[in-house]
Design a protein around this motif. Structure first.
Motif, PDB file in Angstrom:
ATOM      1  N   TYR A  69     106.530  19.024  38.055  1.00  0.00           N
ATOM      2  CA  TYR A  69     106.735  20.326  37.405  1.00  0.00           C
ATOM      3  C   TYR A  69     106.851  20.176  35.884  1.00  0.00           C
ATOM      4  O   TYR A  69     106.359  21.002  35.132  1.00  0.00           O
ATOM      5  N   ARG A  72     103.139  19.371  34.095  1.00  0.00           N
ATOM      6  CA  ARG A  72     101.957  20.218  34.260  1.00  0.00           C
ATOM      7  C   ARG A  72     101.287  20.432  32.908  1.00  0.00           C
ATOM      8  O   ARG A  72     101.974  20.584  31.896  1.00  0.00           O
ATOM      9  N   ASP A  76      98.443  25.255  33.013  1.00  0.00           N
ATOM     10  CA  ASP A  76      98.670  25.288  34.453  1.00  0.00           C
ATOM     11  C   ASP A  76      99.887  26.124  34.822  1.00  0.00           C
ATOM     12  O   ASP A  76     100.331  26.122  35.939  1.00  0.00           O
TER      13      ASP A  76
END
Length: 121
Positions: A69, A72, A76
């Motif tokens: 996470y 990214r 994105d």
């Protein structure tokens, strides 16, 4: 040669802050989960201090996100934002109460009209 952009500490910090706000956590609450001071959380979120691998894993668990996470690519994320300020605004907007959201929208409309009128003069 296709070079991938390296994610900076500042970008990781912004993602931590955004996710913290999504979960309605204070810096103090996250600090307790990470076993650091709230000032340290501020430094992480601003990108002034880097998280080591172990602390990044703890942060991912505390924020209920996978480790990727934080890495990214910028494009994105949910939606496509013009810049970091727009992303931050959307992040705060998502956590506001309905009444506050209405005020924010009305304010944005007024500012946009004022700015357009100012540019036309």
């Amino acid at each position: 040669m296709d070079r991938k952009k390296i994610v900076s500490s500042r970008e990781i910090g912004k993602r931590i802050k955004c996710r913290r706000l999504e979960l309605s956590l204070t810096q103090e609450m996250l600090a307790t989960m990470l076993d650091v001071s709230y000032q340290q959380v501020q430094r992480y979120e601003s990108g002034k201090d880097r998280l080591n691998v172990e602390k990044l894993q703890v942060a991912a668990k505390a924020l209920s996100v996978p480790i990727w996470y934080f890495f990214r690519p910028s494009g994105d994320e949910e939606g496509s934002f013009a810049d970091d300020q727009e992303k931050e605004l959307v992040c705060h907007f998502r956590h506001a109460r309905r009444e506050v959201k209405e005020l924010m929208i009305n304010f944005a409309v007024m500012v946009a009209h004022w700015d357009k009128d100012w540019q036309d003069t």
